[in-house]
Write a protein that holds these residues in place. Sequence first.
Motif, PDB file in Angstrom:
ATOM      1  N   THR A  95      14.619  -4.686  -6.251  1.00  0.00           N
ATOM      2  CA  THR A  95      14.311  -4.851  -7.679  1.00  0.00           C
ATOM      3  C   THR A  95      12.819  -4.623  -7.930  1.00  0.00           C
ATOM      4  O   THR A  95      12.336  -4.836  -9.040  1.00  0.00           O
ATOM      5  CB  THR A  95      14.695  -6.257  -8.200  1.00  0.00           C
ATOM      6  N   GLY A  96      12.093  -4.185  -6.916  1.00  0.00           N
ATOM      7  CA  GLY A  96      10.664  -3.897  -7.086  1.00  0.00           C
ATOM      8  C   GLY A  96      10.450  -2.429  -7.425  1.00  0.00           C
ATOM      9  O   GLY A  96      11.401  -1.650  -7.501  1.00  0.00           O
ATOM     10  N   LEU A  97       9.198  -2.071  -7.596  1.00  0.00           N
ATOM     11  CA  LEU A  97       8.869  -0.700  -8.020  1.00  0.00           C
ATOM     12  C   LEU A  97       9.373   0.341  -7.009  1.00  0.00           C
ATOM     13  O   LEU A  97      10.154   1.235  -7.351  1.00  0.00           O
ATOM     14  CB  LEU A  97       7.347  -0.583  -8.200  1.00  0.00           C
ATOM     15  N   VAL A 148       5.461  -9.991  -1.006  1.00  0.00           N
ATOM     16  CA  VAL A 148       4.725 -10.557  -2.139  1.00  0.00           C
ATOM     17  C   VAL A 148       3.621  -9.551  -2.466  1.00  0.00           C
ATOM     18  O   VAL A 148       2.848  -9.167  -1.587  1.00  0.00           O
ATOM     19  CB  VAL A 148       4.122 -11.928  -1.757  1.00  0.00           C
ATOM     20  N   THR A 149       3.573  -9.103  -3.717  1.00  0.00           N
ATOM     21  CA  THR A 149       2.584  -8.068  -4.062  1.00  0.00           C
ATOM     22  C   THR A 149       1.628  -8.512  -5.171  1.00  0.00           C
ATOM     23  O   THR A 149       0.667  -7.804  -5.457  1.00  0.00           O
ATOM     24  CB  THR A 149       3.284  -6.772  -4.533  1.00  0.00           C
ATOM     25  N   SER A 173       0.765  -0.980   3.859  1.00  0.00           N
ATOM     26  CA  SER A 173      -0.202  -0.764   2.779  1.00  0.00           C
ATOM     27  C   SER A 173      -1.528  -0.276   3.329  1.00  0.00           C
ATOM     28  O   SER A 173      -1.915  -0.623   4.453  1.00  0.00           O
ATOM     29  CB  SER A 173      -0.425  -2.097   2.059  1.00  0.00           C
ATOM     30  N   LYS A 232       0.616  -7.861   6.875  1.00  0.00           N
ATOM     31  CA  LYS A 232       1.087  -6.467   7.044  1.00  0.00           C
ATOM     32  C   LYS A 232       0.703  -5.955   8.439  1.00  0.00           C
ATOM     33  O   LYS A 232       1.479  -5.250   9.072  1.00  0.00           O
ATOM     34  CB  LYS A 232       0.466  -5.558   5.979  1.00  0.00           C
ATOM     35  N   LEU A 247       1.242   2.826   2.289  1.00  0.00           N
ATOM     36  CA  LEU A 247       1.090   3.365   0.933  1.00  0.00           C
ATOM     37  C   LEU A 247      -0.302   3.109   0.379  1.00  0.00           C
ATOM     38  O   LEU A 247      -0.835   1.999   0.487  1.00  0.00           O
ATOM     39  CB  LEU A 247       2.084   2.694  -0.019  1.00  0.00           C
ATOM     40  N   ALA A 248      -0.865   4.128  -0.242  1.00  0.00           N
ATOM     41  CA  ALA A 248      -2.006   3.928  -1.141  1.00  0.00           C
ATOM     42  C   ALA A 248      -1.462   3.222  -2.386  1.00  0.00           C
ATOM     43  O   ALA A 248      -0.247   3.043  -2.516  1.00  0.00           O
ATOM     44  CB  ALA A 248      -2.598   5.274  -1.519  1.00  0.00           C
ATOM     45  N   GLU A 295       5.618  -5.484 -14.799  1.00  0.00           N
ATOM     46  CA  GLU A 295       4.545  -5.044 -13.893  1.00  0.00           C
ATOM     47  C   GLU A 295       3.178  -5.452 -14.453  1.00  0.00           C
ATOM     48  O   GLU A 295       2.886  -5.204 -15.621  1.00  0.00           O
ATOM     49  CB  GLU A 295       4.599  -3.520 -13.744  1.00  0.00           C
ATOM     50  N   ARG A 337       0.141  -5.161 -12.289  1.00  0.00           N
ATOM     51  CA  ARG A 337      -0.972  -4.714 -11.459  1.00  0.00           C
ATOM     52  C   ARG A 337      -1.905  -3.852 -12.307  1.00  0.00           C
ATOM     53  O   ARG A 337      -1.567  -3.436 -13.409  1.00  0.00           O
ATOM     54  CB  ARG A 337      -0.441  -3.978 -10.221  1.00  0.00           C
TER      55      ARG A 337
HETATM   56  N1  LIG Z   1       2.939  -0.333  -5.384  1.00  0.00           N
HETATM   57  C1  LIG Z   1       1.857  -0.284  -4.652  1.00  0.00           C
HETATM   58  O1  LIG Z   1       0.792   0.065  -5.142  1.00  0.00           O
HETATM   59  C2  LIG Z   1       1.895  -0.573  -3.172  1.00  0.00           C
HETATM   60  C3  LIG Z   1       0.779  -0.194  -2.410  1.00  0.00           C
HETATM   61  C4  LIG Z   1       0.790  -0.447  -1.041  1.00  0.00           C
HETATM   62  C5  LIG Z   1       1.874  -1.061  -0.455  1.00  0.00           C
HETATM   63  N2  LIG Z   1       2.931  -1.447  -1.231  1.00  0.00           N
HETATM   64  C6  LIG Z   1       4.042  -2.104  -0.545  1.00  0.00           C
HETATM   65  O2  LIG Z   1       5.234  -1.495  -0.953  1.00  0.00           O
HETATM   66  C7  LIG Z   1       6.279  -2.449  -0.943  1.00  0.00           C
HETATM   67  C8  LIG Z   1       6.957  -2.412  -2.299  1.00  0.00           C
HETATM   68  O3  LIG Z   1       5.986  -2.765  -3.272  1.00  0.00           O
HETATM   69  P1  LIG Z   1       6.257  -2.634  -4.814  1.00  0.00           P
HETATM   70  O4  LIG Z   1       5.098  -1.936  -5.387  1.00  0.00           O
HETATM   71  O5  LIG Z   1       7.622  -2.123  -5.047  1.00  0.00           O
HETATM   72  O6  LIG Z   1       6.154  -4.166  -5.221  1.00  0.00           O
HETATM   73  P2  LIG Z   1       7.072  -5.032  -6.191  1.00  0.00           P
HETATM   74  O7  LIG Z   1       6.373  -6.322  -6.372  1.00  0.00           O
HETATM   75  O8  LIG Z   1       7.426  -4.246  -7.377  1.00  0.00           O
HETATM   76  O9  LIG Z   1       8.363  -5.249  -5.315  1.00  0.00           O
HETATM   77  C9  LIG Z   1       8.415  -6.176  -4.256  1.00  0.00           C
HETATM   78  C10 LIG Z   1       9.848  -6.622  -4.093  1.00  0.00           C
HETATM   79  O10 LIG Z   1       9.919  -7.578  -3.024  1.00  0.00           O
HETATM   80  C11 LIG Z   1      10.791  -8.595  -3.433  1.00  0.00           C
HETATM   81  N3  LIG Z   1      10.497  -9.844  -2.713  1.00  0.00           N
HETATM   82  C12 LIG Z   1       9.333 -10.535  -2.716  1.00  0.00           C
HETATM   83  N4  LIG Z   1       9.496 -11.643  -1.980  1.00  0.00           N
HETATM   84  C13 LIG Z   1      10.768 -11.649  -1.513  1.00  0.00           C
HETATM   85  C14 LIG Z   1      11.533 -12.541  -0.719  1.00  0.00           C
HETATM   86  N5  LIG Z   1      11.021 -13.692  -0.251  1.00  0.00           N
HETATM   87  N6  LIG Z   1      12.833 -12.236  -0.458  1.00  0.00           N
HETATM   88  C15 LIG Z   1      13.375 -11.092  -0.941  1.00  0.00           C
HETATM   89  N7  LIG Z   1      12.706 -10.213  -1.701  1.00  0.00           N
HETATM   90  C16 LIG Z   1      11.414 -10.488  -1.977  1.00  0.00           C
HETATM   91  C17 LIG Z   1      10.562  -8.743  -4.926  1.00  0.00           C
HETATM   92  O11 LIG Z   1      11.647  -9.411  -5.549  1.00  0.00           O
HETATM   93  C18 LIG Z   1      10.445  -7.293  -5.329  1.00  0.00           C
HETATM   94  O12 LIG Z   1      11.728  -6.760  -5.552  1.00  0.00           O
HETATM   95  C19 LIG Z   1       5.646  -3.785  -0.620  1.00  0.00           C
HETATM   96  O13 LIG Z   1       5.819  -4.046   0.760  1.00  0.00           O
HETATM   97  C20 LIG Z   1       4.181  -3.567  -0.921  1.00  0.00           C
HETATM   98  O14 LIG Z   1       3.366  -4.379  -0.119  1.00  0.00           O
HETATM   99  C21 LIG Z   1       2.965  -1.209  -2.565  1.00  0.00           C
END
Ligand SMILES: NC(=O)c1ccc[n+]([C@@H]2O[C@H](COP(=O)([O-])OP(=O)(O)OC[C@H]3O[C@@H](n4cnc5c(N)ncnc54)[C@H](O)[C@@H]3O)[C@@H](O)[C@H]2O)c1
Length: 346
Positions: free
Chosen positions: A33-35, A106-107, A147, A181, A204-205, A216, A218
């Motif tokens: 359900t995340g990005l 956790v982001t 990350s 990480k 990921l950047a 969202e 951020r």
């Molecule tokens: N978007 C960015 O800019 C970015 C950059 C670098 C790394 N990342 C990494 O990419 C991955 C995805 O990030 P995103 O941007 O989609 O973030 P996001 O916050 O949109 O999604 C994170 C997801 O993790 C889930 N989550 C968090 N804690 C949880 C738990 N205890 N149990 C089950 N689910 C849990 C959330 O419900 C959410 O669906 C992450 O690992 C993040 O660290 C993202």
Amino acid sequence: MREVLIEDFKQLTERNIPWNELRDKTFLITGATGLVGSLLVRCLLYANETINLNAKVYAVVRNTDKADRIFEDEKTDALSYIVADLATEKVCCEGECDYIIHAAAVTASKLMVSDPVGTIRTSIDGTEKMLQLAVEKKVRAFIYISSMEIYGQPKTEGRTAEKDLGYVDIETVRSCYPEGKRMCECMCTAYAAQYGVNVISARLAQTFGAGILPTENRVFAQFARSAVNGENIVLHTTGESEGNYVYTADAIAAILTLLVKGEAGKAYNIANEESHITIRNMAELVAKEIAGSKIQAVIDIPEDSASLGYAPPVKMWLDASKMRALGWKPEVGLVDAYKRMIRWME
Ligand SMILES: NC(=O)c1ccc[n+]([C@@H]2O[C@H](COP(=O)([O-])OP(=O)(O)OC[C@H]3O[C@@H](n4cnc5c(N)ncnc54)[C@H](O)[C@@H]3O)[C@@H](O)[C@H]2O)c1
């Protein structure tokens, strides 16, 4: 599904991604359900409809109502939910599984400083549970979504490549995220060596674009909202941090490529090398190019800024040559990433 996302997915199905190897497979995606996770799910379901991918997708979620809202246009028999909080619960998956993409983490910076223990537990315990599942299911590949923050403050001059690990201050609470990480990547290497899991870390950047969720918050979403609402962009730091960005669809292309072409136990930077800028310059770019200079970027550092959990300022220019050597290249630059994200938001 909105037009801009359909355009992105159509382009993804036409890109140099090893779609044939991914055909008729089962994917398990955490953080669905995340990005990043939601776009992976949607992209695979789109490919089912358009290029006969015949993928089965398990989406690991904590909240099925939220998942229903996100996937309301895409509900099909190919998509099933697995409900689990990865900090405390195991993921029960009955059937076979070819690929795991572990994107849950956790982001939110605020949460990293208000619940650092939970941040670490989600990282370490969640990743280990997923790696154990990978062993059990004998998956073809496991992608750990890492990350660029694992680099901390890089020591090297010039571009930061996968071996250039920098300094992370573990006496700073916010370090729970990059240090978690790092440990997860180390655990991935260990599972690759000890249990033969084909596990690859995707660093990921900062990733944004069409497909961001309404909740969202951020910095990229805040800048875009300011531009849309005609309000000044207010920076809560001096904005000196300098790093790389990558458009969402480019990141999805890289992750799907790594499933087939990544080397076990190795890490890959996923970044648009040209999308390199300081936070302050990015705010000014959005004010000028996106808002037509009708707004400005202003600095206003709140007294309690420590509680907001901003990462320490870094100077980093990611090297993506390892990823490019696999035939991947980013296609959307910074200004277009904002334009596409705003089309999606509107
Ligand atoms: N978007 C960015 O800019 C970015 C950059 C670098 C790394 N990342 C990494 O990419 C991955 C995805 O990030 P995103 O941007 O989609 O973030 P996001 O916050 O949109 O999604 C994170 C997801 O993790 C889930 N989550 C968090 N804690 C949880 C738990 N205890 N149990 C089950 N689910 C849990 C959330 O419900 C959410 O669906 C992450 O690992 C993040 O660290 C993202």
